[in-house]
Enzyme design. Structure first.
Site, PDB file in Angstrom:
ATOM      1  CG  ASP A  51      39.759  42.382  36.007  1.00  0.00           C
ATOM      2  OD1 ASP A  51      40.177  43.498  35.629  1.00  0.00           O
ATOM      3  OD2 ASP A  51      38.953  42.241  36.948  1.00  0.00           O
ATOM      4  CD  GLU A  53      43.959  45.042  36.094  1.00  0.00           C
ATOM      5  OE1 GLU A  53      43.663  46.246  35.924  1.00  0.00           O
ATOM      6  OE2 GLU A  53      43.148  44.187  36.488  1.00  0.00           O
TER       7      GLU A  53
END
Length: 581
Positions: free
Chosen positions: A229, A302
């Protein structure tokens, strides 16, 4: 150009032929190179105990559905212990399961069921920050030197009136200052996201090793990898290079709102080279665990960054990085208003920039962005799924995109996403809120769309679920059945090994050809409501006829219909997969 009758005369753009492999030989492919990754937002997938919140047992009960879709791996958004200010992305304990989602035993049962069905489990790794309710942060506030150095602290700035202000102008992704004062230590801590998510200090070797141990813990439990993330935010500049004080970031001139993240050019807090180095180190941990059990672990990163920056995550030639730096062009670059030329430009971009021996990946939706049916149109759902599953590379599907779920309406009173709440705007909050794409999964026309038998769900179920759900679509001409057909088709060698070329025929029609040896398919998607007649003999080795293999649900054509290649009528918003005869 198109004449008055809509018949194609010449294509608007030259096609660019690109290869999905460095050569045309059939090399043995690893599990992650051929599968479809299916993202589950656990809180919204399936509630097994009636509390209105999805959980691990609900996922376990539903794994057969993934098998039905042809899914070989599922990525779960965070399931770790958390106070849930950012719904799991504020992790208090990286080594334990959030009570609302279940227990470690429930997780192990999920792993066992997934193994039985040959479905890999990928977890969300959130390395940039922890929770302000974590033991690490609480110990830091108590003055524990080790844990104090886990975080990023800075003195405030005192003005001429004796008032203390944040150290600099850095802004949180979720608006307002990225600094929060704590009296316990008399300093501000950095949080690039919500106040409850203090950033970790990756210039501290102990933090680096701690997070590597988190990775080892879950990989040794058998998980098949991690989606990482917010990787772009991992490092900030070293303040020692700026006289011991973190510098202001320059104004971006993108907005006049000083509280907006877009107000600054984030040259000191985003996309630093040290972040790429850390990805390479994590990949070494993956390889370390693989050496023990032989299972390849996959890393997805990401980062909404430039293509040049994104490609660095693959590796540097000498060291390996992530197998799947996420390709967000279908989210960030195009939408339902985009022309065929803009679609082509966006799709070809990743293929052009990526290293020749690496795989592309295609992501059309996730828990942070409006759903495909809402961002493009309900009529284009099948066409976008054709792109994500049949383009060269790896397909990623956010739960619900296979049935064409739309964004749900979530009132200001029901809004819980900090991105929406922090706007303090009960009128326009929905423009920032991520709640609409996180509404509960629509299983059936039953109470709460079959998601939960509780009296209230954590977010309201989207309107129209009675007719838009899995149960209805299993038995009809539906997005679900189109998706299953595409999932089966992508196992064909043409889509595993074949080459690729694309063309924008006109304002509306984008088409691409995949071919391998003497077999070829053409995918045609009309992004406009206007009908066109196109000449597919533009593509090399396409001269006579084509056969309909898969068509979008509104198409009047049927599988096995034979069409004249030089005069194929494409209706408004129609999408087709055609086999070249």
């Amino acid at each position: 150009m198109v004449n008055m009758k809509g018949i194609l005369v010449l294509p608007l753009l030259f096609a660019v032929a690109l290869s999905s492999q460095s050569n045309n030989k059939e090399k043995e492919l690893d599990w992650w190179e051929t599968t479809i990754f299916y993202q589950i937002y656990p809180r919204s997938f399936k509630d097994s105990n009636g509390d209105g919140i999805g959980d691990l047992n609900g996922i376990t009960e539903s794994l057969e559905y993934l098998k039905e879709l042809g899914i070989g791996a599922t990525w779960l958004s965070p399931i770790f212990k958390s106070p849930m200010y950012d719904f799991g992305y504020d992790i208090a304990d990286f080594y334990d399961i959030q009570d609302e989602y279940g227990t470690m035993e429930d997780f192990e049962n999920l792993m066992a069921k997934a193994k039985e069905l040959d479905i890999k489990i990928v977890l969300d790794f959130v390395p940039n920050h922890t929770s302000n309710e974590s033991v690490w942060f609480e110990e830091a506030l108590r003055g524990h030197e080790k844990y104090y150095d886990y975080f990023i602290w800075e003195d405030g700035v005192v003005d001429e009136n004796g008032v203390t202000h944040p150290p600099n102008n850095w802004v949180s992704v979720f608006r307002k200052s990225a600094w929060e004062y704590r009296e316990e230590v008399g300093k501000y801590y950095l949080h690039q996201f919500v106040i409850g998510q203090p950033d970790l200090n990756y210039r501290n070797p102990e933090v680096v090793e701690e997070m590597k141990n988190v990775v080892r813990f879950w990989l040794e439990k058998g998980v098949a990898g991690f989606r990482v993330d917010a990787i772009a935010h991992l490092f900030e500049v070293d303040k020692a290079d700026f006289g011991g004080k973190y510098p202001d970031e320059p104004l971006s001139k993108n907005t006049d709102d000083p509280d907006s993240y877009d107000s600054l050019d984030h040259i000191y807090t985003k996309d630093l080279d040290e972040t790429v180095e850390m990805v390479y180190q994590w990949r070494e941990v993956f390889e370390e665990i693989k050496a023990k059990d032989g299972l390849t672990r996959v890393m997805m990163t990401e980062a909404y960054s430039s293509p040049q920056m994104t490609m660095k995550y693959f590796g540097n030639g000498e060291r390996k990085g992530a197998q799947m730096p996420f390709n967000f062009v279908l989210i960030s670059d195009v939408n339902g208003r985009s022309s065929a030329a803009e679609i082509k430009y966006a799709l070809d971009k990743f293929l052009t920039f990526k290293p020749i021996d690496e795989h592309a990946n295609w992501v059309a939706g996730n828990h942070d962005n409006n759903r495909v049916a809402s961002r493009f149109s309900p009529e284009l759902v099948d066409g976008i799924n054709m792109i994500t599953l049949l383009m060269p590379g790896i397909g990623v599907t956010y739960m619900g995109e296979e049935i064409g779920m739309v964004d749900g309406f979530v009132s200001w009173e029901d809004t819980v996403d900090p991105s929406g709440c922090n706007t303090d705007d009960p009128i326009n909050y929905w423009m920032s809120s991520r709640d609409p794409e996180r509404t509960p999964f629509q299983w059936s026309a039953d109470k709460n769309a079959g998601f939960s038998d509780g009296d209230k769900t954590w977010l309201p179920v989207a309107d129209g679920y009675e007719n838009l759900n899995v149960e209805v679509q299993r038995h009809s001409n539906s997005h679900l059945n189109v998706y299953k057909a595409l999932s089966a088709l992508r196992t064909d060698k043409v889509f595993r090994y074949g080459r690729y070329e694309s063309v924008a025929y006109n304002e509306g029609v984008f088409a691409f050809r995949r071919w391998y040896n003497k077999k070829a398919y053409i995918v045609v998607i009309n992004f406009r409501q206007e009908a066109y007649t196109i000449d597919l003999t533009y593509f090399e080795n396409v001269s006579k006829k084509v056969e309909v293999v898969v068509r979008s649900i509104q198409s009047p054509k049927n599988p096995r219909d034979i069409l004249q290649a030089n005069q194929v009528e494409i209706l408004g918003s129609e999408s087709l997969v055609l086999r070249v005869l």
